[in-house]
Design a protein around this motif. Structure first.
Motif, PDB file in Angstrom:
ATOM      1  N   THR A  70       0.896  -1.288   0.088  1.00  0.00           N
ATOM      2  CA  THR A  70      -0.123   0.013   0.046  1.00  0.00           C
ATOM      3  C   THR A  70       0.996   1.192  -0.046  1.00  0.00           C
ATOM      4  OG1 THR A  70      -1.538  -1.242   1.133  1.00  0.00           O
ATOM      5  CG2 THR A  70      -1.853   1.412   1.181  1.00  0.00           C
ATOM      6  N   ILE A  71       0.709   2.294  -0.979  1.00  0.00           N
ATOM      7  CA  ILE A  71       1.419   3.543  -1.065  1.00  0.00           C
ATOM      8  C   ILE A  71       0.395   4.614  -0.951  1.00  0.00           C
ATOM      9  CG2 ILE A  71       3.343   2.485  -2.243  1.00  0.00           C
ATOM     10  CD1 ILE A  71       1.539   4.885  -4.205  1.00  0.00           C
ATOM     11  N   ALA A  72       0.657   5.608  -0.619  1.00  0.00           N
ATOM     12  CA  ALA A  72      -0.330   6.938  -0.358  1.00  0.00           C
ATOM     13  C   ALA A  72       0.286   8.152  -1.385  1.00  0.00           C
ATOM     14  CB  ALA A  72      -0.318   7.327   0.932  1.00  0.00           C
ATOM     15  N   THR A  73      -0.666   8.623  -1.969  1.00  0.00           N
ATOM     16  CA  THR A  73      -0.564   9.912  -2.852  1.00  0.00           C
ATOM     17  C   THR A  73      -1.914  10.523  -2.933  1.00  0.00           C
ATOM     18  OG1 THR A  73       0.134  10.892  -4.702  1.00  0.00           O
ATOM     19  CG2 THR A  73      -0.731   8.641  -4.745  1.00  0.00           C
ATOM     20  N   GLY A  74      -1.791  11.879  -3.145  1.00  0.00           N
ATOM     21  CA  GLY A  74      -3.161  12.496  -3.316  1.00  0.00           C
ATOM     22  C   GLY A  74      -3.406  12.810  -4.789  1.00  0.00           C
ATOM     23  N   SER A  75      -2.274  12.367  -5.705  1.00  0.00           N
ATOM     24  CA  SER A  75      -2.129  12.623  -7.167  1.00  0.00           C
ATOM     25  C   SER A  75      -2.679  11.823  -7.964  1.00  0.00           C
ATOM     26  CB  SER A  75      -0.641  13.059  -7.422  1.00  0.00           C
ATOM     27  OG  SER A  75      -0.319  12.683  -8.767  1.00  0.00           O
ATOM     28  N   LEU A  76      -3.731  11.842  -8.656  1.00  0.00           N
ATOM     29  CA  LEU A  76      -4.399  11.061  -9.711  1.00  0.00           C
ATOM     30  C   LEU A  76      -3.017  10.469 -10.849  1.00  0.00           C
ATOM     31  CD1 LEU A  76      -7.606  12.450 -10.985  1.00  0.00           C
ATOM     32  CD2 LEU A  76      -7.229  10.500  -9.494  1.00  0.00           C
ATOM     33  N   ARG A  77      -2.079  11.289 -11.076  1.00  0.00           N
ATOM     34  CA  ARG A  77      -0.918  11.127 -12.054  1.00  0.00           C
ATOM     35  C   ARG A  77      -0.207   9.889 -11.434  1.00  0.00           C
ATOM     36  NH1 ARG A  77       3.951  12.324 -11.519  1.00  0.00           N
ATOM     37  NH2 ARG A  77       3.636  13.861 -10.009  1.00  0.00           N
ATOM     38  N   ARG A  78       0.153  10.120 -10.257  1.00  0.00           N
ATOM     39  CA  ARG A  78       0.960   9.245  -9.432  1.00  0.00           C
ATOM     40  C   ARG A  78       0.459   8.092  -9.127  1.00  0.00           C
ATOM     41  NH1 ARG A  78       3.057  14.107  -5.247  1.00  0.00           N
ATOM     42  NH2 ARG A  78       4.702  14.770  -6.447  1.00  0.00           N
ATOM     43  N   GLN A  79      -0.837   8.242  -8.674  1.00  0.00           N
ATOM     44  CA  GLN A  79      -1.722   7.028  -8.417  1.00  0.00           C
ATOM     45  C   GLN A  79      -1.781   6.081  -9.678  1.00  0.00           C
ATOM     46  OE1 GLN A  79      -5.740   7.230  -6.892  1.00  0.00           O
ATOM     47  NE2 GLN A  79      -6.610   6.399  -8.745  1.00  0.00           N
ATOM     48  N   ALA A  80      -2.013   6.637 -10.893  1.00  0.00           N
ATOM     49  CA  ALA A  80      -2.378   6.008 -12.243  1.00  0.00           C
ATOM     50  C   ALA A  80      -0.846   5.284 -12.855  1.00  0.00           C
ATOM     51  CB  ALA A  80      -2.784   7.003 -13.181  1.00  0.00           C
ATOM     52  N   GLN A  81       0.094   5.901 -12.395  1.00  0.00           N
ATOM     53  CA  GLN A  81       1.495   5.392 -13.005  1.00  0.00           C
ATOM     54  C   GLN A  81       1.893   4.425 -11.893  1.00  0.00           C
ATOM     55  OE1 GLN A  81       4.388   8.134 -15.039  1.00  0.00           O
ATOM     56  NE2 GLN A  81       3.378   9.837 -14.202  1.00  0.00           N
ATOM     57  N   TRP A  82       1.456   4.247 -10.674  1.00  0.00           N
ATOM     58  CA  TRP A  82       1.877   3.463  -9.599  1.00  0.00           C
ATOM     59  C   TRP A  82       1.117   2.221 -10.135  1.00  0.00           C
ATOM     60  CZ3 TRP A  82       5.937   3.585  -6.382  1.00  0.00           C
ATOM     61  CH2 TRP A  82       6.009   2.704  -5.614  1.00  0.00           C
ATOM     62  N   LEU A  83      -0.259   2.263 -10.377  1.00  0.00           N
ATOM     63  CA  LEU A  83      -0.930   1.135 -10.516  1.00  0.00           C
ATOM     64  C   LEU A  83      -0.753   0.649 -11.740  1.00  0.00           C
ATOM     65  CD1 LEU A  83      -4.491   2.434  -9.082  1.00  0.00           C
ATOM     66  CD2 LEU A  83      -2.981   0.570  -7.900  1.00  0.00           C
ATOM     67  N   ASN A  84      -0.313   1.072 -12.737  1.00  0.00           N
ATOM     68  CA  ASN A  84       0.091   0.857 -14.122  1.00  0.00           C
ATOM     69  C   ASN A  84       1.514  -0.282 -14.054  1.00  0.00           C
ATOM     70  OD1 ASN A  84       2.216   1.347 -16.682  1.00  0.00           O
ATOM     71  ND2 ASN A  84       0.187   0.944 -17.287  1.00  0.00           N
ATOM     72  N   ARG A  85       2.393   0.152 -12.930  1.00  0.00           N
ATOM     73  CA  ARG A  85       3.490  -0.481 -12.790  1.00  0.00           C
ATOM     74  C   ARG A  85       3.260  -1.654 -11.800  1.00  0.00           C
ATOM     75  NH1 ARG A  85       8.766   0.463 -14.275  1.00  0.00           N
ATOM     76  NH2 ARG A  85      10.604  -0.134 -12.829  1.00  0.00           N
ATOM     77  N   TYR A  86       2.418  -1.157 -10.703  1.00  0.00           N
ATOM     78  CA  TYR A  86       2.324  -2.500  -9.627  1.00  0.00           C
ATOM     79  C   TYR A  86       0.663  -2.434  -9.272  1.00  0.00           C
ATOM     80  CZ  TYR A  86       6.934  -0.937  -8.404  1.00  0.00           C
ATOM     81  OH  TYR A  86       8.355  -0.921  -8.419  1.00  0.00           O
ATOM     82  N   PRO A  87       0.181  -3.222 -10.551  1.00  0.00           N
ATOM     83  CA  PRO A  87      -1.327  -3.287 -10.534  1.00  0.00           C
ATOM     84  C   PRO A  87      -2.051  -3.995  -9.267  1.00  0.00           C
ATOM     85  CG  PRO A  87      -0.289  -4.713 -12.112  1.00  0.00           C
ATOM     86  CD  PRO A  87       0.458  -3.776 -11.560  1.00  0.00           C
ATOM     87  N   HIS A  88      -1.048  -4.776  -8.435  1.00  0.00           N
ATOM     88  CA  HIS A  88      -1.263  -5.522  -7.367  1.00  0.00           C
ATOM     89  C   HIS A  88      -1.309  -4.915  -5.958  1.00  0.00           C
ATOM     90  CE1 HIS A  88       2.730  -6.052  -8.503  1.00  0.00           C
ATOM     91  NE2 HIS A  88       2.980  -6.214  -7.033  1.00  0.00           N
ATOM     92  N   HIS A  89      -0.896  -3.485  -6.226  1.00  0.00           N
ATOM     93  CA  HIS A  89      -0.907  -2.693  -5.072  1.00  0.00           C
ATOM     94  C   HIS A  89      -2.302  -1.936  -4.764  1.00  0.00           C
ATOM     95  CE1 HIS A  89       3.885  -2.546  -4.523  1.00  0.00           C
ATOM     96  NE2 HIS A  89       3.293  -3.552  -4.431  1.00  0.00           N
ATOM     97  N   LYS A  90      -2.256  -1.514  -3.575  1.00  0.00           N
ATOM     98  CA  LYS A  90      -3.501  -0.492  -3.171  1.00  0.00           C
ATOM     99  C   LYS A  90      -3.091   0.976  -3.022  1.00  0.00           C
ATOM    100  CE  LYS A  90      -6.866   0.120   0.308  1.00  0.00           C
ATOM    101  NZ  LYS A  90      -7.426  -0.351   1.706  1.00  0.00           N
ATOM    102  N   VAL A  91      -3.682   1.775  -3.639  1.00  0.00           N
ATOM    103  CA  VAL A  91      -3.199   3.308  -3.242  1.00  0.00           C
ATOM    104  C   VAL A  91      -4.138   3.982  -2.511  1.00  0.00           C
ATOM    105  CG1 VAL A  91      -2.726   5.570  -4.520  1.00  0.00           C
ATOM    106  CG2 VAL A  91      -2.099   3.416  -5.595  1.00  0.00           C
ATOM    107  N   GLU A  92      -3.732   4.772  -1.367  1.00  0.00           N
ATOM    108  CA  GLU A  92      -4.586   5.451  -0.533  1.00  0.00           C
ATOM    109  C   GLU A  92      -4.223   6.965  -0.741  1.00  0.00           C
ATOM    110  OE1 GLU A  92      -6.512   4.484   1.917  1.00  0.00           O
ATOM    111  OE2 GLU A  92      -6.261   2.385   1.991  1.00  0.00           O
ATOM    112  N   GLY A  93      -5.356   7.680  -0.428  1.00  0.00           N
ATOM    113  CA  GLY A  93      -5.382   9.256  -0.517  1.00  0.00           C
ATOM    114  C   GLY A  93      -4.401   9.919   0.586  1.00  0.00           C
ATOM    115  N   LEU A  94      -3.667  10.925   0.032  1.00  0.00           N
ATOM    116  CA  LEU A  94      -2.704  11.607   1.113  1.00  0.00           C
ATOM    117  C   LEU A  94      -2.812  12.976   0.520  1.00  0.00           C
ATOM    118  CD1 LEU A  94      -0.647  11.531   3.339  1.00  0.00           C
ATOM    119  CD2 LEU A  94       0.929  10.967   1.617  1.00  0.00           C
ATOM    120  N   ARG A  95      -3.318  13.836   1.593  1.00  0.00           N
ATOM    121  CA  ARG A  95      -3.410  15.500   1.305  1.00  0.00           C
ATOM    122  C   ARG A  95      -2.570  16.278   2.702  1.00  0.00           C
ATOM    123  NH1 ARG A  95      -7.495  18.018  -0.495  1.00  0.00           N
ATOM    124  NH2 ARG A  95      -6.107  19.628  -0.094  1.00  0.00           N
ATOM    125  N   GLY A  96      -2.274  17.409   2.375  1.00  0.00           N
ATOM    126  CA  GLY A  96      -1.781  18.063   3.299  1.00  0.00           C
ATOM    127  C   GLY A  96      -0.312  18.565   2.764  1.00  0.00           C
TER     128      GLY A  96
END
Length: 306
Positions: A119-145
């Motif tokens: 599980t990794i965290a990011t508030g960015s759609l761009r980072r989320q999409a590129q991460w899931l493209n490379r690691y489709p078995h991972h989970k992405v959590e929202g992160l703001r501030g």
């Protein structure tokens, strides 16, 4: 004759670092300055993903209003936060030399999860999409501030890591030992660059700020933001772009992905460094749109409405 240039900024540690950097440069040229810090809507609302707020320029709007009302003379921004269309009467006055444009993964000392579930965290759609493209078995959590808040949230949660812009952590000396550069992740357009804006009729400030402009960074960010503007059409989307000067060429990389990262459209293009770059970003975006990008943008718009 005006005595002092009032520099508008957000009040986060990073934003203040950026404003003071501009202040030092202007002071070095003999100009008197004053820092005026304000809170933006983006800093106040931390529990909703940025794309759900639906406000263009959420981190810049408050300063735009302060400039138009005459409360500040100029404003300093992380350029990636600035909308591609500036408000009427406000113009780009200087782009400072770019820092590190990379994204980095701050982790907890163990990278085994990269080969397993994680599980990794990011508030960015761009980072989320590129991460899931490379690691489709991972989970992405929202992160703001702000960066301080996000680093603390990473410590407080059981996530394996979080993605940050390298420049932000480096600028305020918060880069942890436990990090790796994500050289495969294409950054946000203008990531690592700072921009200063002013009123279009303020000749005094425009003349002062022109002395701070860094030409190659201005060119690179123009190309990247033009690519973004052409693709986006007012819609927040997972878009990455990076233009770099290599020898006598400008090398451009751009990417558009679906929100879940399953679809990815990539372009790489070069042009002579001395050629007319004014429409290069548009040309790269048009190539993406013609290669499935139009349909993908429509899918993204529909997904964001859900």
């Amino acid at each position: 004759m005006r005595d002092t240039i009032r520099i508008g900024t957000r009040d986060s540690e990073l934003a203040l670092w950026q404003a003071h950097t501009v202040e030092r440069k202007l002071n070095g040229l003999g100009y008197k300055t004053e820092i005026v810090a304000v809170k933006s809507t983006g800093d106040l609302i931390l529990d909703i993903p940025l794309y759900e707020l639906g406000i263009t320029g959420i981190f810049t709007k408050t300063l735009d209003i302060a400039m138009i009302k005459g409360e500040v003379d100029i404003a300093v921004h992380s350029m990636k936060d600035v909308p591609t269309a500036l408000p009427k009467g406000i113009v780009q006055a200087a782009v400072l030399e770019r820092a590190n444009a990379d994204d980095i993964l701050v982790h907890k000392g163990n990278l085994d999860f990269l080969n397993d579930t994680g599980t990794i965290a990011t508030g960015s759609l761009r980072r989320q999409a590129q991460w899931l493209n490379r690691y489709p078995h991972h989970k992405v959590e929202g992160l703001r501030g702000n960066v301080n808040t996000r680093l603390q949230k990473l410590k407080d949660n059981d996530w394996d890591g979080a993605v940050f812009a390298a420049a932000g952590l480096e600028r305020i000396n918060l880069l942890p030992e436990n990090h790796i550069a994500l050289d495969w992740m294409i950054p946000a357009p203008a990531q690592g660059a700072m921009v200063v804006v002013a009123m279009e009729d303020d000749d005094f400030c425009l003349e002062a700020l022109a002395k701070l402009n860094h030409y190659s960074t201005e060119v690179s960010t123009h190309i990247e933001r033009q690519f973004l503007k052409k693709l986006e059409g007012g819609c927040t989307a997972p878009i990455g772009a990076l233009a770099t000067f290599v020898d006598d060429e400008i090398r451009f990389e751009g990417v558009l992905l679906s929100i879940d990262g399953k679809e990815k459209l990539y372009i790489e293009k070069v042009m002579p460094a001395g050629a007319d770059y004014s429409n290069f970003g548009n040309e790269c975006a048009e190539a993406i749109l013609a290669n499935g990008g139009t349909a993908l943008m429509e899918k993204i718009r529909n997904d964001l409405k859900k």
